[in-house]
Design a protein around this motif. Structure first.
Motif, mmCIF file in Angstrom:
data_model
loop_
_atom_site.group_PDB
_atom_site.id
_atom_site.type_symbol
_atom_site.label_atom_id
_atom_site.label_comp_id
_atom_site.label_asym_id
_atom_site.label_seq_id
_atom_site.Cartn_x
_atom_site.Cartn_y
_atom_site.Cartn_z
ATOM 1 N N LEU A 199 4.033 5.546 -5.611
ATOM 2 C CA LEU A 199 4.026 5.521 -7.074
ATOM 3 C C LEU A 199 3.017 6.534 -7.626
ATOM 4 O O LEU A 199 3.293 7.215 -8.611
ATOM 5 N N LYS A 200 1.880 6.680 -6.950
ATOM 6 C CA LYS A 200 0.884 7.685 -7.360
ATOM 7 C C LYS A 200 1.421 9.097 -7.161
ATOM 8 O O LYS A 200 1.221 9.967 -8.008
ATOM 9 N N VAL A 201 2.107 9.321 -6.048
ATOM 10 C CA VAL A 201 2.708 10.630 -5.807
ATOM 11 C C VAL A 201 3.730 10.924 -6.897
ATOM 12 O O VAL A 201 3.765 12.024 -7.460
ATOM 13 N N ARG B 151 1.713 15.058 2.726
ATOM 14 C CA ARG B 151 1.999 13.812 1.991
ATOM 15 C C ARG B 151 2.555 12.747 2.928
ATOM 16 O O ARG B 151 2.166 11.582 2.866
ATOM 17 N N GLU C 129 2.428 1.623 -3.551
ATOM 18 C CA GLU C 129 1.431 2.112 -4.506
ATOM 19 C C GLU C 129 1.113 3.586 -4.285
ATOM 20 O O GLU C 129 0.952 4.344 -5.240
ATOM 21 N N PHE C 130 1.027 4.000 -3.035
ATOM 22 C CA PHE C 130 0.796 5.407 -2.723
ATOM 23 C C PHE C 130 1.952 6.257 -3.255
ATOM 24 O O PHE C 130 1.737 7.282 -3.911
ATOM 25 N N ASP D 90 8.442 9.184 -13.758
ATOM 26 C CA ASP D 90 8.014 7.880 -14.279
ATOM 27 C C ASP D 90 8.401 6.751 -13.325
ATOM 28 O O ASP D 90 9.227 6.910 -12.427
ATOM 29 N N LYS D 91 7.772 5.594 -13.544
ATOM 30 C CA LYS D 91 7.948 4.435 -12.670
ATOM 31 C C LYS D 91 9.405 3.977 -12.624
ATOM 32 O O LYS D 91 9.922 3.643 -11.557
ATOM 33 N N SER E 162 3.831 9.776 -9.927
ATOM 34 C CA SER E 162 3.105 10.066 -11.162
ATOM 35 C C SER E 162 2.560 11.489 -11.147
ATOM 36 O O SER E 162 2.672 12.217 -12.137
ATOM 37 N N ASN E 163 1.980 11.895 -10.016
ATOM 38 C CA ASN E 163 1.451 13.262 -9.885
ATOM 39 C C ASN E 163 2.547 14.312 -10.012
ATOM 40 O O ASN E 163 2.293 15.427 -10.461
ATOM 41 N N SER F 63 0.840 -1.208 0.000
ATOM 42 C CA SER F 63 0.000 0.000 0.000
ATOM 43 C C SER F 63 0.878 1.263 0.000
ATOM 44 O O SER F 63 0.539 2.255 -0.652
#
Length: 133
Positions: free
Chosen positions: A33-35, A71, A30-31, A42-43, A37-38, A27
């Motif tokens: 990774l979203k940050v 954050r 994934e969080f 890139d990954k 992206s925002n 979790s």
């Protein structure tokens, strides 16, 4: 938002914070990774930060530091577990950012009043505003 290097520094700080309890849960990954992206990272670059930390860059504005603190607060609570070491580390990070100690403590106290300990941004901002006036 700042430069690309600042964004990498933000992510590095968050990755280090996620590992305070000596592990990174799915979790949390994934969080983060979203940050990333925002922030426009890139990954592949993000995954590289898991192995090699980016140089620390101090965020210039108080608003940027408050956003970063938020954050980190969200990251701490994404796994629905809180370790004392995480709370202490977050408090100390806030101090190093130059945030008012009383405001940091108040945020860490009021978070328990909200579902999943997610302090709404407007509440967080109001807490910090009260300590800057």
């Amino acid at each position: 938002m700042g430069t690309y290097e600042e964004k990498l520094s933000i992510l590095s700080e968050m990755i280090a914070f996620a590992r305070v309890d000596h592990s990174m849960k799915r979790s949390e990954y994934e969080f983060l990774l979203k940050v990333a992206s925002n922030l426009g990272v890139d990954k592949e670059t993000f995954d590289g930060l898991l192995k090699h930390r980016s140089p620390k860059i101090t965020l210039k504005s108080q608003a940027e530091r408050i956003v970063q603190f938020h954050r980190l607060l969200l990251l701490m609570n994404v796994d629905r577990e809180q370790h004392k070491s995480e709370v202490n580390t977050l408090y100390n990070i806030g101090l190093k950012m130059g945030l008012p100690p009383v405001a940091i403590g108040q945020v860490l106290e009021v978070m328990h009043r909200y579902p999943d300990n997610v302090v709404p941004p407007n509440v967080l901002i109001d807490i910090f505003k009260a300590h800057y006036n």
